[in-house]
Motif scaffolding. Structure first.
Motif, PDB file in Angstrom:
ATOM      1  N   VAL A   1    -104.369  -5.276 -31.600  1.00 18.20           N
ATOM      2  CA  VAL A   1    -103.261  -4.636 -32.315  1.00 18.20           C
ATOM      3  C   VAL A   1    -102.016  -4.708 -31.431  1.00 18.20           C
ATOM      4  CG1 VAL A   1    -102.371  -2.497 -33.303  1.00 18.20           C
ATOM      5  CG2 VAL A   1    -104.792  -3.081 -33.568  1.00 18.20           C
ATOM      6  N   PHE A   2    -100.915  -5.190 -32.006  1.00 20.58           N
ATOM      7  CA  PHE A   2     -99.665  -5.323 -31.274  1.00 20.58           C
ATOM      8  C   PHE A   2     -98.785  -4.103 -31.538  1.00 20.58           C
ATOM      9  CE2 PHE A   2    -101.429  -9.462 -31.808  1.00 20.58           C
ATOM     10  CZ  PHE A   2    -101.092 -10.155 -30.665  1.00 20.58           C
ATOM     11  N   VAL A   3     -98.196  -3.589 -30.466  1.00 19.13           N
ATOM     12  CA  VAL A   3     -97.340  -2.407 -30.572  1.00 19.13           C
ATOM     13  C   VAL A   3     -95.894  -2.831 -30.318  1.00 19.13           C
ATOM     14  CG1 VAL A   3     -96.901  -0.075 -29.757  1.00 19.13           C
ATOM     15  CG2 VAL A   3     -99.233  -0.976 -29.717  1.00 19.13           C
ATOM     16  N   ALA A   4     -95.033  -2.598 -31.300  1.00 22.29           N
ATOM     17  CA  ALA A   4     -93.624  -2.986 -31.201  1.00 22.29           C
ATOM     18  C   ALA A   4     -92.743  -1.756 -31.364  1.00 22.29           C
ATOM     19  CB  ALA A   4     -93.278  -4.024 -32.263  1.00 22.29           C
ATOM     20  N   ARG A   5     -91.553  -1.852 -30.776  1.00 20.32           N
ATOM     21  CA  ARG A   5     -90.613  -0.741 -30.873  1.00 20.32           C
ATOM     22  C   ARG A   5     -89.214  -1.252 -31.180  1.00 20.32           C
ATOM     23  NH1 ARG A   5     -89.213   3.747 -26.147  1.00 20.32           N
ATOM     24  NH2 ARG A   5     -87.304   4.533 -27.112  1.00 20.32           N
TER      25      ARG A   5
ATOM     26  N   GLU B   1    -102.155 -10.041 -38.928  1.00 23.93           N
ATOM     27  CA  GLU B   1    -100.860 -10.070 -39.604  1.00 23.93           C
ATOM     28  C   GLU B   1     -99.723 -10.465 -38.663  1.00 23.93           C
ATOM     29  OE1 GLU B   1    -100.271  -6.234 -41.310  1.00 23.93           O
ATOM     30  OE2 GLU B   1    -102.224  -6.210 -42.331  1.00 23.93           O
ATOM     31  N   PHE B   2    -100.036 -10.677 -37.392  1.00 21.73           N
ATOM     32  CA  PHE B   2     -98.979 -10.894 -36.396  1.00 21.73           C
ATOM     33  C   PHE B   2     -98.491 -12.339 -36.363  1.00 21.73           C
ATOM     34  CE2 PHE B   2     -97.420 -11.639 -32.055  1.00 21.73           C
ATOM     35  CZ  PHE B   2     -96.500 -10.602 -31.938  1.00 21.73           C
ATOM     36  N   PHE B   3     -99.401 -13.296 -36.493  1.00 16.20           N
ATOM     37  CA  PHE B   3     -99.035 -14.710 -36.386  1.00 16.20           C
ATOM     38  C   PHE B   3     -98.766 -15.261 -37.784  1.00 16.20           C
ATOM     39  CE2 PHE B   3    -101.988 -13.620 -32.940  1.00 16.20           C
ATOM     40  CZ  PHE B   3    -101.151 -13.844 -31.853  1.00 16.20           C
ATOM     41  N   LEU B   4     -97.504 -15.533 -38.068  1.00 12.30           N
ATOM     42  CA  LEU B   4     -97.099 -15.900 -39.418  1.00 12.30           C
ATOM     43  C   LEU B   4     -97.065 -17.402 -39.651  1.00 12.30           C
ATOM     44  CD1 LEU B   4     -94.178 -13.364 -39.988  1.00 12.30           C
ATOM     45  CD2 LEU B   4     -96.619 -13.097 -40.512  1.00 12.30           C
ATOM     46  N   ASP B   5     -96.585 -18.153 -38.649  1.00 11.11           N
ATOM     47  CA  ASP B   5     -96.446 -19.596 -38.787  1.00 11.11           C
ATOM     48  C   ASP B   5     -96.221 -20.170 -37.402  1.00 11.11           C
ATOM     49  OD1 ASP B   5     -96.251 -22.112 -39.899  1.00 11.11           O
ATOM     50  OD2 ASP B   5     -94.750 -21.562 -41.390  1.00 11.11           O
TER      51      ASP B   5
ATOM     52  N   LEU C   1     -92.861  -9.999 -35.414  1.00  8.51           N
ATOM     53  CA  LEU C   1     -91.829  -9.191 -34.777  1.00  8.51           C
ATOM     54  C   LEU C   1     -90.503  -9.389 -35.499  1.00  8.51           C
ATOM     55  CD1 LEU C   1     -92.599  -9.814 -30.989  1.00  8.51           C
ATOM     56  CD2 LEU C   1     -92.947  -7.686 -32.262  1.00  8.51           C
ATOM     57  N   GLU C   2     -89.863  -8.304 -35.812  1.00  9.38           N
ATOM     58  CA  GLU C   2     -88.600  -8.358 -36.537  1.00  9.38           C
ATOM     59  C   GLU C   2     -87.423  -8.372 -35.569  1.00  9.38           C
ATOM     60  OE1 GLU C   2     -88.642  -5.048 -39.148  1.00  9.38           O
ATOM     61  OE2 GLU C   2     -90.193  -5.891 -40.476  1.00  9.38           O
TER      62      GLU C   2
END
Length: 294
Positions: free
Chosen positions: A138-142, A154-158, A164-165
């Motif tokens: 699980v990746f934690v972003a802020r 759900e983290f690796f999109l392409d 990450l936004e």
């Protein structure tokens, strides 16, 4: 080559970093985050990336370190590969991470490259994304809006694209610490020690009463993102560990691994064609499961 001009910002706090990234996102600026720089700097020099602003996170020690939190191990985004390898917590609680990290590039890169940077770069040929997928990390972003958690699925999109936004900083990764009965192995095929994987396999296998009760398989460089070999995971359940398939005997493990390339879209490049990568995925998955089952 010389990079294109850019503004350079080096925040002294996490709040400042989130503010700078948030302001850049609001204004539509193209911003890149610098961690270890082992992937980004070559892109800048070749002008394959030309951001308007570069945000250096090197002054944020709170993003560095390994912490045992019981059911999982938290690895800070700025923790270098070398620090991961030297961590007794990583070796004892999440050995698959140590096995894969030991194959990353060479010692010089491992001393500068970071665990979180490798993940956020989202290169499907990288060794660690497949491990994150296999272990259900699980990746934690802020950001300025607060923290959020992103499952590895759900983290690796392409290709080179993560979830990450704009305006978010990766704080670190929660790596589940699997309990007794689990075995691990990372099998990698590459041309030289420093090269990217042509194909890699991250395997976690839970054994009980001589059989494989559960397996988690992550594939490196078999698509535009890391891939879970779900067909193998389903087929391998209940298979006898002792079924080695030697001397012409039936090999149920090998039969299960025949579907390792199912659902993948391996790339074609100077190093290998898709059919060769599919073959490697089947062979390396058999090896990885065999090693993890011992």
């Amino acid at each position: 080559m010389i990079p294109a001009p850019f503004d350079y910002v080096r925040p002294s706090s996490l709040d400042e970093a989130c503010r700078v990234l948030g302001e850049a996102a609001s204004s539509g600026d193209d911003v890149k985050v610098l961690a270890g720089g082992q992937s980004l700097l070559p892109l800048l020099r070749l002008r394959l990336a030309y951001p308007s602003t570069l945000v250096d996170l090197g002054r944020l020690p709170e993003l560095r370190g390994v912490e045992d939190r019981g059911d999982h191990v938290f690895i800070g985004a700025l923790t270098t590969h070398d620090e991961v390898l030297r961590s007794s917590v990583v070796k004892e609680r999440i050995p698959l991470v140590a096995l894969a990290t030991a194959t990353v590039a060479d010692p010089a890169v491992r001393h500068r490259g970071t665990f979180g940077g490798s993940m956020a770069h989202a290169d499907p040929a990288g060794d660690l994304p497949a491990v994150a997928l296999a272990l259900d990390c699980v990746f934690v972003a802020r950001s300025g809006e607060g923290e959020r958690e992103i499952p590895a699925s759900e983290f690796f999109l392409d290709y080179l694209e993560s979830a990450l936004e704009a305006g978010e900083v990766l704080l670190g990764v929660k790596v589940p610490a699997l309990g007794p009965g689990w075995g691990f192995h990372y099998e990698k095929f590459h041309r030289t020690a420093q090269a990217w994987a042509i194909v890699g396999v991250a395997a976690a296998v839970r054994r009980s009463n001589g059989t494989i009760e559960e397996a988690r398989i992550g594939l490196t460089n078999m698509g535009s993102t890391p891939v879970r070999a779900r067909a193998v995971e389903a087929a391998i359940r209940g298979v006898s560990i002792a079924a080695a398939g030697s001397n012409g005997a039936p090999d149920p493990v090998g039969d299960a691994c025949a579907g390792a390339d199912e659902g993948t879209s391996p790339p074609a490049d100077l190093h290998a064609q898709p059919d060769y990568r599919r073959h490697l995925a089947r062979v390396l998955t058999r090896r990885a499961i065999g090693a993890a089952s011992r």
